[in-house]
Design a protein around this motif. Structure first.
Motif, PDB file in Angstrom:
ATOM      1  N   THR A 136       0.746  -1.302   0.056  1.00  0.00           N
ATOM      2  CA  THR A 136       0.263  -0.017  -0.180  1.00  0.00           C
ATOM      3  C   THR A 136       0.940   1.297  -0.121  1.00  0.00           C
ATOM      4  OG1 THR A 136      -0.194  -0.104   2.460  1.00  0.00           O
ATOM      5  CG2 THR A 136      -1.760  -0.929   1.261  1.00  0.00           C
ATOM      6  N   HIS A 176       0.057  -5.331   3.712  1.00  0.00           N
ATOM      7  CA  HIS A 176      -0.785  -6.306   4.503  1.00  0.00           C
ATOM      8  C   HIS A 176      -0.763  -7.672   3.815  1.00  0.00           C
ATOM      9  CE1 HIS A 176      -4.548  -6.054   2.478  1.00  0.00           C
ATOM     10  NE2 HIS A 176      -4.319  -4.739   2.294  1.00  0.00           N
ATOM     11  N   ASP A 227      -1.268 -14.904   7.297  1.00  0.00           N
ATOM     12  CA  ASP A 227      -2.500 -14.148   6.952  1.00  0.00           C
ATOM     13  C   ASP A 227      -2.890 -13.191   8.070  1.00  0.00           C
ATOM     14  OD1 ASP A 227      -5.221 -13.327   6.330  1.00  0.00           O
ATOM     15  OD2 ASP A 227      -6.125 -14.975   7.215  1.00  0.00           O
ATOM     16  N   GLY A 228      -3.092 -11.873   7.869  1.00  0.00           N
ATOM     17  CA  GLY A 228      -3.378 -11.012   8.970  1.00  0.00           C
ATOM     18  C   GLY A 228      -2.360 -10.400   9.361  1.00  0.00           C
ATOM     19  N   THR A 229      -1.040 -10.471   8.754  1.00  0.00           N
ATOM     20  CA  THR A 229       0.203  -9.791   8.926  1.00  0.00           C
ATOM     21  C   THR A 229       0.130  -8.379   8.450  1.00  0.00           C
ATOM     22  OG1 THR A 229       1.503 -11.517   9.246  1.00  0.00           O
ATOM     23  CG2 THR A 229       2.696  -9.437   8.788  1.00  0.00           C
ATOM     24  N   GLN A 230       0.310  -7.235   9.071  1.00  0.00           N
ATOM     25  CA  GLN A 230       0.424  -5.817   8.848  1.00  0.00           C
ATOM     26  C   GLN A 230       1.730  -5.188   8.988  1.00  0.00           C
ATOM     27  OE1 GLN A 230      -2.821  -3.710  10.493  1.00  0.00           O
ATOM     28  NE2 GLN A 230      -4.383  -4.208   8.954  1.00  0.00           N
ATOM     29  N   SER A 257      -3.116 -11.268   3.342  1.00  0.00           N
ATOM     30  CA  SER A 257      -4.488 -11.697   3.539  1.00  0.00           C
ATOM     31  C   SER A 257      -4.678 -13.245   2.842  1.00  0.00           C
ATOM     32  CB  SER A 257      -5.496 -10.672   3.047  1.00  0.00           C
ATOM     33  OG  SER A 257      -5.177 -10.477   1.725  1.00  0.00           O
ATOM     34  N   HIS A 272       3.871  -1.677   9.249  1.00  0.00           N
ATOM     35  CA  HIS A 272       3.798  -0.321   9.148  1.00  0.00           C
ATOM     36  C   HIS A 272       5.340   0.355   8.965  1.00  0.00           C
ATOM     37  CE1 HIS A 272       0.189  -1.921  11.532  1.00  0.00           C
ATOM     38  NE2 HIS A 272      -0.487  -0.909  10.766  1.00  0.00           N
ATOM     39  N   LEU A 314       0.610   2.358   6.899  1.00  0.00           N
ATOM     40  CA  LEU A 314       0.358   0.958   6.464  1.00  0.00           C
ATOM     41  C   LEU A 314       1.301   0.581   5.245  1.00  0.00           C
ATOM     42  CD1 LEU A 314      -0.538  -1.789   7.029  1.00  0.00           C
ATOM     43  CD2 LEU A 314      -2.439  -1.376   5.333  1.00  0.00           C
TER      44      LEU A 314
END
Length: 210
Positions: free
Chosen positions: A123, A176, A149-152, A178, A154, A173
């Motif tokens: 992103t 991410h 899955d779910g890792t972000q 998914s 920053h 961000l």
């Protein structure tokens, strides 16, 4: 990042016609500004400048050699390219001093493979940081290797070298991870979109008949 020496010439003609003549001569119109000094209009050798950016990245630092004047250190600030023909139309240069810190945008590159069955979405493509003018990183590598899955990720998670500090919001961000959509999910989505188009067309026909 290495320092690049380029011989430049002052520009005394301005306007679109003068800019075209400059480019036909194998040079690029440029403006040097900063530190409260009056802007200086220059022409850069096109091949040498393009090589400097290719080898040193978008934040290339140049030592400008002007005949009869003292050399000046400049950071490549903005490079404007022709949208179709892909040649450089104009360059903005920022006057800097050795040891001075500058705020720049550095490219972000994702490396590694996330966990099987996941989808990685980047992103943010560049990260704003503060660094010494002669020690600007060419890029930052961000590992997504094995990410579930779910890792972000920053801005605060990006590893910065010594002497480089984050200027961007730490919570921005970068990427991410998914669950990747299954073939069935994609087919269902396409079918749903197709049904929506048919419905819209039907409604349009009804309206026109009324």
């Amino acid at each position: 990042m290495s320092e690049v020496r380029i011989s430049v010439e002052p520009r005394t003609e301005f306007g679109k016609g003068a800019a075209r003549r400059t480019r036909r001569a194998g040079k690029i119109p440029a403006v040097l500004y900063g530190h409260g000094s009056d802007p200086k209009h220059l022409s850069l050798p096109a091949i040498e400048f393009a090589r400097a950016v290719r080898d040193n990245g978008q934040n290339a630092v140049l030592t400008l050699e002007v005949a009869g004047s003292a050399n000046e250190l400049a950071l490549t600030k903005t490079v404007t390219a022709h949208p179709i023909k892909n040649y450089i139309e104009h360059v903005d240069l920022l006057l800097v001093k050795r040891g001075e810190k500058v705020t720049v945008n550095v490219p972000l590159v994702l490396v590694g493979d996330a966990a099987s069955g996941t989808l990685v979405t980047q992103t943010l493509n560049e990260l704003e940081v503060e660094a010494e003018a002669l020690h600007i990183p060419e890029q930052f590598e961000v590992s997504v290797d094995g990410a579930e899955d779910g890792t972000q990720i920053h801005a605060s998670d990006v590893k910065l070298p010594n002497g480089v500090t984050l200027s961007a919001d730490a919570e921005v961000l970068v990427a991410h991870i998914s669950d990747a959509p299954s073939a069935e999910d994609m087919e269902s989505e396409i079918d749903a979109e197709g049904a929506g188009v048919v419905e819209d067309e039907s409604e349009g026909t009804t309206d026109s008949e009324s």
